[in-house]
Design an enzyme around this catalytic site. Structure first.
Site, short mmCIF file in Angstrom:
data_model
loop_
_atom_site.label_atom_id
_atom_site.label_comp_id
_atom_site.label_asym_id
_atom_site.label_seq_id
_atom_site.Cartn_x
_atom_site.Cartn_y
_atom_site.Cartn_z
N CYS A 279 0.81 -1.23 0.00
CA CYS A 279 0.00 0.00 0.00
C CYS A 279 0.83 1.27 0.00
O CYS A 279 0.53 2.22 -0.73
CB CYS A 279 -0.98 -0.01 1.16
N HIS A 338 -2.90 1.15 6.68
CA HIS A 338 -3.15 1.21 5.24
C HIS A 338 -2.83 2.63 4.79
O HIS A 338 -3.04 3.59 5.53
CB HIS A 338 -4.58 0.83 4.90
N ASP A 361 -7.26 5.73 -3.71
CA ASP A 361 -6.50 4.60 -3.19
C ASP A 361 -6.10 3.68 -4.34
O ASP A 361 -6.93 2.96 -4.89
CB ASP A 361 -7.35 3.83 -2.18
#
Length: 710
Positions: A279, A338, A361
């Site tokens: 991530c 995250h 994202d």
């Protein structure tokens, strides 16, 4: 009869140095003209004779994309005028001097971004026209222009979120947050071309290139395309994800220092995905691309971030009676942390009030409109529970607001609820502080204070929209509300007896306090506490137990006691993942009632400390001596040590050096010279990786002065 010679174009000066400086693109270099939309730039045209505005007619033509079209907004024709006509393509404010013409060109603030060719057609009277190529230029978003959808009215914020080419990623655990330096490098000479290469490999472009290019005036569209293209789940995107532990076919996500090497490798290999990302790598590379294109962007970390696949706003985790956290077939999970992006923009596609920071994202978690991308989701919409608004707002809302329910499992069945946590998800939402190396908590931007009436009201509002009125009131939720999980005869806590370091035994304290409860208000009770330690994975799961321990206690009313626990290094030394996280779990069973209680402690193991120092003032082109020191304070040697240095404006690319083995207790000292290439604030990133510890990182902020500056 007109005897005046035909006007011939003899030379063009795109004035790249002046224009790029005025358009805040000089960091990309001054060899090419790179400008921002909604702002004039200047050209000087030299002709074979003086320009006569009454009879010489000049038409400018700007084109981008494979099939330029005025209908699609990828072709513009405009004439020379005295005064600029408004927010349209124009050439105005011209002056003549001998045989030259100085002219100001303006691009509208909603123009398509991209590589443009610029031509002029010259004609006299009704005669035929002659076309000349003036050159090419790159057009970017303009957060300095009040007419642009990415307008950010603060020079301090623009310097941070567009111009700064380094930053920090926050990782680890909510109680052990570590800052990772990262080289965004958005102004390195070839990065702008790679950014447009990324746009030109997206699936929409491959299907209909002309239409895709025409939509690049829309920042929402461009953000969604980039979000999909940073991962490679459904295209030849930049990075291939890997959440296992085998990185032998590529580079461990922990071993990247910045975005530049990743983007260059992707481009050099013809668009083959780079191995590997997780991530923080996906988000950091997207930050590079978006800042390069002119969109204010920052990297955001959320600790204990939910991945709620079934959208029920509940994440279930399971333990057995021996305190072992169990794997589950469900795809729901709680990431230790995250990382995503926020981009700043006006949302004309939403009702008023949702402008500003938007979540994007690029980590491939689930599809959106058929592609692995996420956002833009308005941070304001997330805070207010307006999960009906585009894009992917329910998913992001759950990431920071889902409830966690912890179950005791026996004989394959959920037997008892150990905990219902309404405030354990979405902790310490963090980004780099403006103008500082410090971390800033932005949790309050995403939600009202945990436990407040506003926060629960928003949760119920979002629940009704996501689950419907029937499912928002379920027997399961009724059970959670009716069961008093706090009514237990003892309070349990796990504490660290000293700061944990990798390579040393872990010392913990179990703190127990007898309190009154409805079942046994006063008398003594007997407890059996079973402990289990497991390596904690980034995705919130665990590996097989690496340590077990059982404690039996009798506790009188009102008494407190502490019980020391020792987890030897020999138990965990070769069993941890690269993240160096351990979950210690305890299940306490009250013999008098048969009810169980859960106590948890996540432990993050500190790597050795890396020191980076410079000995003198930094100046462009002059040698800068750098001192790097690493002491191995572990109980074991660090083998196959490799050092990588990176820093835009300080180093061209990377410097890699094999350091061999660093024996336990010994210190490594390295000196080397750098030759800075750019003035201004810079950051040197240093990574030393070994077989035992993959991520020993350090950095040094360096201000570089211009050549000969006092």
């Amino acid at each position: 009869m007109d005897q005046v010679a035909t006007l011939q174009l003899e030379s063009v000066d795109l004035q790249s140095s002046r224009n790029n400086k005025e358009h805040h693109t000089q960091e990309m270099g001054v060899k090419r003209l790179t400008v921002r939309r909604g702002q004039p730039f200047h050209l000087r045209l030299s002709f074979s004779r003086p320009f006569q505005s009454q009879t010489d007619h000049i038409t400018f033509v700007a084109e981008t994309g494979p099939k330029p079209s005025e209908l699609l907004g990828t072709r513009a024709t405009f004439f020379l005028t005295r005064v600029r006509p408004g927010n349209v393509w124009s050439a105005s404010d011209f002056t003549t001097d001998s045989n030259s013409l100085q002219v100001s060109l303006f691009t509208p603030a909603n123009a398509v971004i991209g590589h443009y060719t610029l031509k002029i057609d010259i004609s006299r009277g009704q005669g035929h026209s002659v076309t000349h190529l003036l050159g090419t230029f790159i057009l970017l978003f303009n957060p300095w222009s009040a007419e642009d959808d990415v307008y950010l009215p603060s020079e301090i914020l623009l310097q941070e979120y567009v111009m700064r080419d380094y930053g920090f990623v926050y990782k680890g655990h909510e109680r052990f947050i570590t800052s990772w330096p990262w080289n965004y490098g958005q102004f390195e000479e070839d990065i702008i071309d790679i950014c447009f290469e990324i746009l030109n490999k997206n699936l929409y472009y491959l299907k209909n290139p002309a239409k895709d290019c025409s939509q690049r005036n829309d920042v929402v569209y461009v953000c969604r395309v980039v979000s999909a293209m940073i991962n490679s789940n459904d295209d030849n995107g930049v990075l291939q994800g890997n959440w296992g532990e085998d990185y032998s076919k590529g580079v461990s996500p922990l071993e990247w220092n910045g975005s530049v090497a990743i983007l260059r490798q992707w481009s050099a290999r013809g668009g083959q995905p780079v191995k590997y990302g997780q991530c923080w790598v996906f988000a950091s590379v997207m930050c590079t691309v978006m800042r390069c294109l002119g969109v204010p962007t920052r990297v955001v970390s959320s600790f204990r971030s939910a991945h709620n696949v079934d959208r029920n706003l509940t994440i279930d985790t399971y333990y057995d009676r021996n305190a072992e956290m169990l794997s589950t077939q469900k795809r729901d999970k709680i990431w230790n942390f995250h990382v995503w992006n926020e981009c700043w923009m006006i949302r004309k596609d939403l009702p008023p009030g949702y402008n500003g920071w938007q979540v994007l994202d690029p980590t491939p978690q689930q599809t959106s409109s058929g592609l692995f991308c996420c956002g833009p989701a308005s941070v304001k919409a997330i805070r207010e529970g307006d999960v009906h608004l585009a894009y992917d707002t329910p998913f992001v809302y759950a990431e920071v607001n889902a409830d966690e329910v912890i179950w005791l499992l026996g004989d394959g069945q959920a037997q008892e609820i150990l905990a219902h946590n309404t405030s354990s998800i979405g902790k310490e939402i963090s980004t780099k502080m403006v103008g500082s190396d410090q971390r800033q908590s932005i949790t309050s931007s995403y939600k009202y204070p945990e436990g407040s009436s506003e926060e629960r009201a928003v949760f119920m509002k979002a629940s009704r929209k996501m689950l419907g009125p029937q499912r928002a009131s379920s027997p399961f939720l009724d059970l959670l509300e009716s069961r008093d999980l706090r009514n237990q005869p003892v309070q349990l806590q796990l504490h660290l007896a000293r700061m944990p370091q990798w390579g040393q035994d872990l010392q913990l304290l179990l703190c127990i306090r007898r309190v009154p409860d409805s079942t046994h208000p006063w008398g003594p009770i007997a407890l059996v506490v079973r402990f289990c330690a497991q390596a904690l994975l980034h995705g919130g799961g665990t590996q097989k137990p690496l340590w077990r321990h059982t404690v039996r206690l009798n506790l009188d009313f009102g008494k407190e006691t502490q019980w020391p626990l020792l987890l030897p290094y020999s138990n965990y030394g070769n069993k941890l993942t690269d993240k160096k996280l351990i979950r210690v779990s305890g299940i306490a069973e009250v013999e008098e009632t048969g009810r169980s209680m859960l106590v948890l402690k996540d432990v993050s193991l500190e790597p050795p400390h890396l020191s980076v120092e410079v000995s003198e003032r930094a100046e462009v082109g002059k040698a800068l001596r750098v001192h790097i020191t690493l002491t191995n304070n572990l109980m074991v040697a660090l083998s196959s040590c490799m050092m990588v240095l990176e820093g835009s404006g300080l180093i061209d690319g990377q410097i890699a050096k094999d350091l061999g083995t660093l024996v336990a207790g010994h210190t490594l000292q390295i000196q080397l010279d750098l030759y800075p290439t750019k003035a201004g604030p810079r950051q040197l990133q240093v990574l030393i990786s070994s077989n035992e510890v993959k991520e020993i990182k350090g950095y040094k902020d360096i201000f570089v002065t211009a050549p000969g500056a006092p």
